[in-house]
Design a protein around this motif. Structure first.
Motif, PDB file in Angstrom:
ATOM      1  N   PRO A 213      30.922  35.029  37.315  1.00  0.00           N
ATOM      2  CA  PRO A 213      31.503  35.077  36.145  1.00  0.00           C
ATOM      3  C   PRO A 213      33.123  35.175  36.450  1.00  0.00           C
ATOM      4  CG  PRO A 213      30.415  37.047  36.589  1.00  0.00           C
ATOM      5  CD  PRO A 213      29.851  36.242  37.581  1.00  0.00           C
ATOM      6  N   PHE A 214      33.449  35.192  37.656  1.00  0.00           N
ATOM      7  CA  PHE A 214      34.862  35.628  37.660  1.00  0.00           C
ATOM      8  C   PHE A 214      35.458  34.890  38.736  1.00  0.00           C
ATOM      9  CE2 PHE A 214      32.971  39.911  36.366  1.00  0.00           C
ATOM     10  CZ  PHE A 214      33.369  39.978  35.273  1.00  0.00           C
ATOM     11  N   PRO A 215      35.384  33.539  38.574  1.00  0.00           N
ATOM     12  CA  PRO A 215      36.318  32.667  39.618  1.00  0.00           C
ATOM     13  C   PRO A 215      37.666  32.489  39.243  1.00  0.00           C
ATOM     14  CG  PRO A 215      35.400  31.369  37.765  1.00  0.00           C
ATOM     15  CD  PRO A 215      34.966  32.644  37.608  1.00  0.00           C
ATOM     16  N   LEU A 216      38.353  32.089  40.276  1.00  0.00           N
ATOM     17  CA  LEU A 216      39.948  31.979  40.130  1.00  0.00           C
ATOM     18  C   LEU A 216      40.479  31.150  38.884  1.00  0.00           C
ATOM     19  CD1 LEU A 216      42.652  32.369  41.764  1.00  0.00           C
ATOM     20  CD2 LEU A 216      42.284  30.085  42.861  1.00  0.00           C
ATOM     21  N   ASN A 217      39.516  30.430  38.041  1.00  0.00           N
ATOM     22  CA  ASN A 217      39.895  29.950  36.939  1.00  0.00           C
ATOM     23  C   ASN A 217      39.914  30.921  35.695  1.00  0.00           C
ATOM     24  OD1 ASN A 217      38.368  28.196  38.825  1.00  0.00           O
ATOM     25  ND2 ASN A 217      38.792  26.403  37.311  1.00  0.00           N
TER      26      ASN A 217
ATOM     27  N   GLU B  19      42.824  58.253  39.026  1.00  0.00           N
ATOM     28  CA  GLU B  19      43.123  57.802  37.508  1.00  0.00           C
ATOM     29  C   GLU B  19      43.190  56.206  37.339  1.00  0.00           C
ATOM     30  OE1 GLU B  19      44.715  59.580  35.010  1.00  0.00           O
ATOM     31  OE2 GLU B  19      44.124  61.354  36.444  1.00  0.00           O
ATOM     32  N   PRO B  20      42.446  55.971  36.079  1.00  0.00           N
ATOM     33  CA  PRO B  20      42.152  54.562  35.820  1.00  0.00           C
ATOM     34  C   PRO B  20      43.697  53.806  35.856  1.00  0.00           C
ATOM     35  CG  PRO B  20      41.291  56.202  34.067  1.00  0.00           C
ATOM     36  CD  PRO B  20      42.116  56.898  35.058  1.00  0.00           C
ATOM     37  N   ARG B  21      43.338  52.405  35.984  1.00  0.00           N
ATOM     38  CA  ARG B  21      44.606  51.709  36.292  1.00  0.00           C
ATOM     39  C   ARG B  21      44.174  50.336  36.059  1.00  0.00           C
ATOM     40  NH1 ARG B  21      42.762  54.044  40.650  1.00  0.00           N
ATOM     41  NH2 ARG B  21      42.659  52.479  42.864  1.00  0.00           N
ATOM     42  N   CYS B  22      45.101  49.198  35.915  1.00  0.00           N
ATOM     43  CA  CYS B  22      44.773  48.128  35.567  1.00  0.00           C
ATOM     44  C   CYS B  22      44.523  47.052  36.891  1.00  0.00           C
ATOM     45  CB  CYS B  22      46.144  47.309  35.190  1.00  0.00           C
ATOM     46  SG  CYS B  22      46.910  47.752  33.507  1.00  0.00           S
ATOM     47  N   GLY B  23      43.459  46.279  36.774  1.00  0.00           N
ATOM     48  CA  GLY B  23      42.733  45.538  37.601  1.00  0.00           C
ATOM     49  C   GLY B  23      42.515  44.092  37.287  1.00  0.00           C
ATOM     50  N   VAL B  24      42.185  43.323  38.204  1.00  0.00           N
ATOM     51  CA  VAL B  24      42.016  41.751  37.783  1.00  0.00           C
ATOM     52  C   VAL B  24      40.718  41.366  38.592  1.00  0.00           C
ATOM     53  CG1 VAL B  24      42.672  39.444  38.138  1.00  0.00           C
ATOM     54  CG2 VAL B  24      44.307  41.233  37.326  1.00  0.00           C
ATOM     55  N   ALA B  25      39.729  40.845  37.733  1.00  0.00           N
ATOM     56  CA  ALA B  25      38.482  40.539  38.565  1.00  0.00           C
ATOM     57  C   ALA B  25      38.477  39.272  39.197  1.00  0.00           C
ATOM     58  CB  ALA B  25      37.328  40.333  37.417  1.00  0.00           C
ATOM     59  N   ILE B  26      38.156  39.220  40.458  1.00  0.00           N
ATOM     60  CA  ILE B  26      37.899  37.935  41.221  1.00  0.00           C
ATOM     61  C   ILE B  26      36.772  38.178  42.264  1.00  0.00           C
ATOM     62  CG2 ILE B  26      39.678  39.004  42.758  1.00  0.00           C
ATOM     63  CD1 ILE B  26      39.477  35.302  42.010  1.00  0.00           C
ATOM     64  N   GLY B  27      35.851  37.200  41.776  1.00  0.00           N
ATOM     65  CA  GLY B  27      34.560  37.251  42.393  1.00  0.00           C
ATOM     66  C   GLY B  27      33.689  38.634  42.248  1.00  0.00           C
TER      67      GLY B  27
END
Lengths: 418, 418
Positions: free
Chosen positions: A17-21, A34-42
């Motif tokens: 569900p989390f390709p580079l596209n 502490e929670p922080r921002c992240g980006v899903a990739i693979g």
């Protein structure tokens, strides 16, 4: 558009569900951090706070990502949204020069706890799926009067509560409320007996506005989309909703999927709205393909049992787009703000297995569903886990949202006991 | 309770809205200075940021008042609310030892600009005045079906927009909206023709809650009250409100009086709710006198002309108290937060001159009002200034709120022109 390949191999599978596209935005934590921002990739999350700290991502003078929400990034505006997406794509693409610097900033998704990805400023829910409005209207008023006279001219909506919007995985306590069944003279205060879900997509406003904006401007102001379950207490709703609309029936919880899928990631999947029975007034007219081809599914798993898929439909079934809803929302001059959340309204296809709520699937409780286990359901029972999923299918890749799920806890025995 | 005398002489007049018995909380600025917290006393404002800086007010470890909102003080809880009121009363009372230290911290109210006194977290509006509901219901459905079946059993309410709540004095632009008059086949996008006010009192939540709370707990959680004008576009409302309630009709503006009158100041004015036609369910039952004896008045001044009083009524006309509304608001389990604002609903007395909206005063536009100038009104016209005032009358003193006013600006010629 074809798959963009990444040096993170798990991102290159057609089913991931989390390709580079995609590159959707969430908030995560590991253990007690502490929670922080992240980006899903693979199967990984790029730690955005660490990426900014290291200087790999540098979008301005102020740090944007060492916070538990994406509102600060949204407030930077569309040019910065595009710059971030370009930079992330470069860092994570096959052959990226910075691979060795980026690799230590990845966290396995399996080890992370996901949190609400943004602070909801205010929450509005719409009623903009024609099949849903027709089904519900038919049950309440008969097929001749199913659609209210205004329905084909404006996206009907109502304000909801931002304080009860939760991230996927949050358990949902069956509410108490004032109910009155048709065969009783008087109302009573009881646990809800007709607790339901609603399959929706939520649009997130990423740009402030003050005064009326056009549909094109509204589309420009949308940052991204999430899956949204508008948990609904049908028996509370039936008693309370006249004349000012649903209130406590919708106040228990609204659940969101944990990843904000950006408008940019969904761009290749734009499709037209359905043919119009009446021409829309100028300020609401489509300004291009306004919906997205997103396959949606709903599963229901009784406690300790496997999940049954109880509905499959598509976001293209909507009559009004989120941009049209946002444009309508501004007509009377009120400001809209970064972090405002707009629920699409329940998404139902034309046929029975495409309906987006149990109210419709069981036709008001009269036609129980049979699950794979042989159990039946009219409305949700305690212990049931209800999950929404969404997928836009590209050429060799999938844009996913992550699951939007919640388990129903039994009502409190005495809601006033302390 | 008798007047408490202050060494600030202007506070001791029986007609002064801000005697020592009141001590309402606002936010003010002088010239280009930053807005900060202040307390009204006579014709002066006590600069709370300066009082805290000087050490005269010391309520905790963190400064609370050098900010443009009272939310931080509210969040400290009822014990601190009481301690602050006691300290302010001691500092400002006739014979106070600290007079010489306090005097330099006073600012003439006439030189100050008043701002929103708190950050509105979320805004809910109710429909809890029986005469108003009966009048509106009679116009729409006839006197036999005027009150919906649920009305005498639950305080009907709907969520509004916090983003369009403004302080008194803010001009209000006549909105555009989608309308359909009964004699037209199709709706059109036009400037509102039936722009109206609603006379209400707003209750401010001062304590967070998570889950159902009792009426007594709800009463304990209310911090204070303001006057509230729920500007309403009746023609937009008529077209949009079925089936999910008012939306853009209420989105243009909600105006508040600038001073938060504390629950403590209103304590001597508590009165019972009216006799109940049906006994309320246990979770909504009165737990003592729940309303307040507050005289209310509405004036309308056409541009360049003196004001005419067009309505006089009293807050005791409500059927449900703010505490009952807040308790109902929590039944389904959703959190309520510091800064949540609850509009009482339109307050109308039993007779024509006591009605709290032009919709009722002009009976849907059929019976124009004649102003002192000889002009007539059905709904608001451009340039009209509409003002609400409120006064609780004690023994030799008055508890006032300050004015809640706004002037209607003409609709934009083209709302989409940039």
């Amino acid at each position: 558009m074809p798959l963009k390949t990444s040096w993170i191999r798990t991102a290159n599978s057609a089913d991931c569900p989390f390709p580079l596209n995609n590159l959707p935005y969430g908030v995560f934590s590991i253990g007690e951090e502490e929670p922080r921002c992240g980006v899903a990739i693979g199967d990984q999350i790029l730690d955005m706070a660490a990426a900014e700290e290291s200087g790999l991502i540098a979008l301005g003078d102020v740090p944007l990502f060492d916070v538990p929400y994406w509102n600060d990034l949204m407030a930077e505006g569309p040019a910065v949204w595009a710059a971030l997406r370009d930079r992330l794509t470069a860092l994570l693409a096959e052959g990226a020069a910075e691979r060795d610097s980026v690799e230590p900033l990845l966290v396995p998704m399996a080890e992370a706890t996901l949190h609400m990805p943004f602070v909801v400023s205010e929450y509005t829910d719409f009623y903009a799926g024609r099949n849903h409005a027709f089904n519900v209207g038919t049950m309440f008023r008969g097929p001749e009067n199913a659609l209210p006279p205004n329905w084909l001219h404006i996206p009907i909506g109502y304000n909801g509560r931002a304080s009860s919007v939760y991230v996927s995985g949050t358990e949902v306590r069956r509410p108490w409320g004032q109910l009155k069944s048709p065969d009783h003279d008087k109302p009573a205060f009881l646990p809800c007996r007709r607790f339901d879900f609603e399959l929706e997509i939520g649009a997130i406003v990423g740009v402030d506005s003050d005064g009326p904006i056009t549909v094109q401007e509204a589309d420009d102001n949308i940052f991204g989309y999430v899956l949204l379950n508008d948990w609904s207490a049908r028996d509370i709703q039936a008693w309370e909703y006249q004349p000012l609309g649903p209130f406590q029936a919708k106040a228990t919880a609204t659940t969101l999927s944990p990843w904000i899928v950006t408008k940019a990631a969904l761009e290749p999947f734009r499709v037209d709205t359905p043919p119009r029975e009446f021409e829309l007034l100028d300020h609401l007219k489509d300004c291009g393909p306004m919906l997205y081809d997103i396959d949606l599914a709903v599963t229901l798993a009784p406690q300790g049992q496997p999940a049954t898929t109880i509905s499959r439909t598509n976001y293209r079934e909507m009559y009004y787009s989120s941009a049209q809803q946002l444009a309508h929302h501004t007509t009377a001059g009120g400001p809209m703000n970064v972090g405002d959340l707009l629920g699409s309204g329940t998404i139902s296809g034309a046929t029975k297995p495409e309906r987006g709520s149990l109210l419709e699937l069981s036709w008001g409780g009269k036609e129980p569903l049979t699950l794979d286990s042989g159990e039946t359901r009219t409305f949700l029972e305690d212990g049931d886990t209800l999950a929404l999923t969404g997928a836009a299918k590209g050429d060799g890749y999938t844009i996913g949202f992550g699951s939007c799920s919640g388990t129903v806890l039994p009502a409190l025995e005495d809601p006033y006991a302390r």
